[in-house]
Scaffold this motif. Sequence first.
Motif, short mmCIF file in Angstrom:
data_model
loop_
_atom_site.label_atom_id
_atom_site.label_comp_id
_atom_site.label_asym_id
_atom_site.label_seq_id
_atom_site.Cartn_x
_atom_site.Cartn_y
_atom_site.Cartn_z
N VAL A 1 0.92 -1.33 -0.10
CA VAL A 1 0.17 0.09 -0.40
C VAL A 1 1.34 0.90 -0.06
CG1 VAL A 1 -2.00 1.38 1.44
CG2 VAL A 1 -1.42 -1.69 1.18
N VAL A 2 0.67 2.29 -1.34
CA VAL A 2 1.12 3.49 -1.27
C VAL A 2 0.79 4.39 0.06
CG1 VAL A 2 2.10 5.59 -2.30
CG2 VAL A 2 1.95 2.60 -3.39
N THR A 3 1.11 5.21 1.11
CA THR A 3 0.92 5.70 1.61
C THR A 3 0.94 7.19 1.18
OG1 THR A 3 2.91 6.21 3.41
CG2 THR A 3 1.99 4.54 3.60
N SER A 4 0.03 7.86 2.22
CA SER A 4 0.44 9.94 1.84
C SER A 4 1.39 10.63 1.14
CB SER A 4 -0.67 10.34 2.35
OG SER A 4 -0.83 10.52 4.18
N ASP A 5 1.94 9.97 1.95
CA ASP A 5 3.41 10.41 1.39
C ASP A 5 4.33 10.21 0.77
OD1 ASP A 5 4.07 8.48 3.28
OD2 ASP A 5 5.46 8.88 5.07
N GLY A 6 3.95 9.06 0.32
CA GLY A 6 4.31 8.07 -0.98
C GLY A 6 5.55 6.82 -0.12
N LYS A 7 5.21 6.70 1.02
CA LYS A 7 5.92 5.59 1.00
C LYS A 7 5.47 4.43 0.61
CE LYS A 7 8.67 7.85 5.24
NZ LYS A 7 8.72 7.69 6.68
N LEU A 8 5.83 2.97 0.79
CA LEU A 8 5.18 1.95 0.22
C LEU A 8 5.45 0.96 1.14
CD1 LEU A 8 4.23 0.28 -2.37
CD2 LEU A 8 7.00 -0.65 -2.88
N LEU A 9 4.31 0.63 2.27
CA LEU A 9 4.05 -0.16 3.18
C LEU A 9 3.72 -1.36 2.40
CD1 LEU A 9 1.56 1.73 5.65
CD2 LEU A 9 4.07 1.38 5.66
N LYS A 10 4.81 -3.00 3.13
CA LYS A 10 4.67 -4.11 2.45
C LYS A 10 4.69 -5.31 4.04
CE LYS A 10 9.02 -4.42 0.58
NZ LYS A 10 10.12 -4.91 0.11
N THR A 11 3.63 -5.83 3.66
CA THR A 11 3.27 -7.12 4.90
C THR A 11 4.67 -7.15 5.39
OG1 THR A 11 1.22 -6.79 4.11
CG2 THR A 11 2.11 -8.88 6.02
N PRO A 12 4.46 -8.07 6.28
CA PRO A 12 6.21 -9.05 6.73
C PRO A 12 5.97 -9.75 5.89
CG PRO A 12 5.57 -7.28 8.41
CD PRO A 12 4.66 -7.62 7.65
N LYS A 13 6.51 -11.23 6.36
CA LYS A 13 6.97 -12.05 5.24
C LYS A 13 6.25 -13.11 6.01
CE LYS A 13 10.58 -11.74 1.56
NZ LYS A 13 11.62 -12.02 1.27
N ASP A 14 6.96 -13.06 7.71
CA ASP A 14 6.53 -13.65 8.54
C ASP A 14 5.28 -13.94 8.45
OD1 ASP A 14 6.04 -11.17 10.16
OD2 ASP A 14 6.92 -12.31 11.38
#
Length: 304
Positions: free
Chosen positions: A239-252
Motif C-alpha cells: 500500500v502506498v501511503t499519503s506521503d509516498g511510502k510503500l508499506l509491505k506486509t512482513p513475510k512472517d
Amino acid sequence: MRVITSYYGITGPVPFVDVDVTADNPLYLDPHAIRLLRGPNPYAAAAVECMDTFLHEVTSCVIGGPSFHRRGKDLLQHFVEPWETRLGMSEEGFRGHGGAEVVGEWIWNTVTGDVEALVRIGALRQLEDLPLFVKGIDRDITSDVTTRIVFAPLARFTEEMLATYPEFSSAGHTTKSYRRQVWNPVLREWDVEEFTLPVANGKPLLLVPKGWARPTLLMSATRYYETTVLSFAQLEQAVVTSDGKLLKTPKDKLKVQPGLERGRGTILRVTKRAIETEQDLIRAFKAFVDARFEAGIRDEEEAA
C-alpha cells in the motif's frame, strides 16, 4: 572415515570432491552450480549440454501428441540408482522413494499436469527448475537425476584424474572398465559407453569436480519461496501511503495467510500470477541466486 586422498595416499590439494569412499556423504550434485561454473571448464560445459538437451527433449514431448508423450515418459524411466559418486544419502534418494521409475513418474506427471502451462510458455527451461515445482524432488533426488544425466562428463573427468594421479592404480589399487548408461546430447537418446574407473572398497568410484557438489541446492523450493515468491506477494499487497511510502506486509505474516502458506502449491500459484503480469519469477530468482553465488566466490578469493 576413508576419504579419497587418504585411501589412495594422494597428497596436496586435489581438483575433485574428497569424499569418504566407504559410506554415503551428505553432499549433493547441484545442476545450477555446474552451470555457474561452466566457464572454460570443458567438463562443466559438457555437463550443461547434457542437462539442457535432456530437459529440452522431455519438455518438447510434453507439447506433442500421444507418441511424444510415450517417449517423454520413457526418457524419465532410465535413472538407474547411482552410488559411484558416494554423494547423497541412500534413504533420501531413489532407493528411499520407491525407486528411479517412481521418481520419473513424479516428474512426468508434474510437467504434464500442474506445471504444463509453464512448460508451454518456456518458463520452466532448465533441469534445476524442477525442484521448485515437483513435489518430492529435493536435493537428494535432484543429485541422483543429475548424476545419471551427466555421467559421461563425470566419467571423462575421472579418467583424466587417473592419468594425473598414478596413485589410483598403484600400491595394490586397481582400475576397471565399466559399461554405463549415459545421456547422448547429440543423438538425444540414452546410450551406453565404456569407461575406466578406479575401484574403491570393491566398487567403482566416480570423481566429482570441486564446486559441483553442495550440502544444499542453490535453487531449492524453500529458498525460492522465502525470497522471490514472498517478495512478489509483498508487492501484490503493498500500500502506498499519503506521503509516498510503500508499506509491505512482513513475510512472517504472509506465510500464515490462506493461499500463501509454505508449499509447492503456493509456489506454483504465485509463479503463474506473476506470469499474468508479465513477470518471470524463475528468472528473477536465478538472478538473485547467481549474484549471491558470485559474491561468495569473490569473498573466498579475497580471503585466500
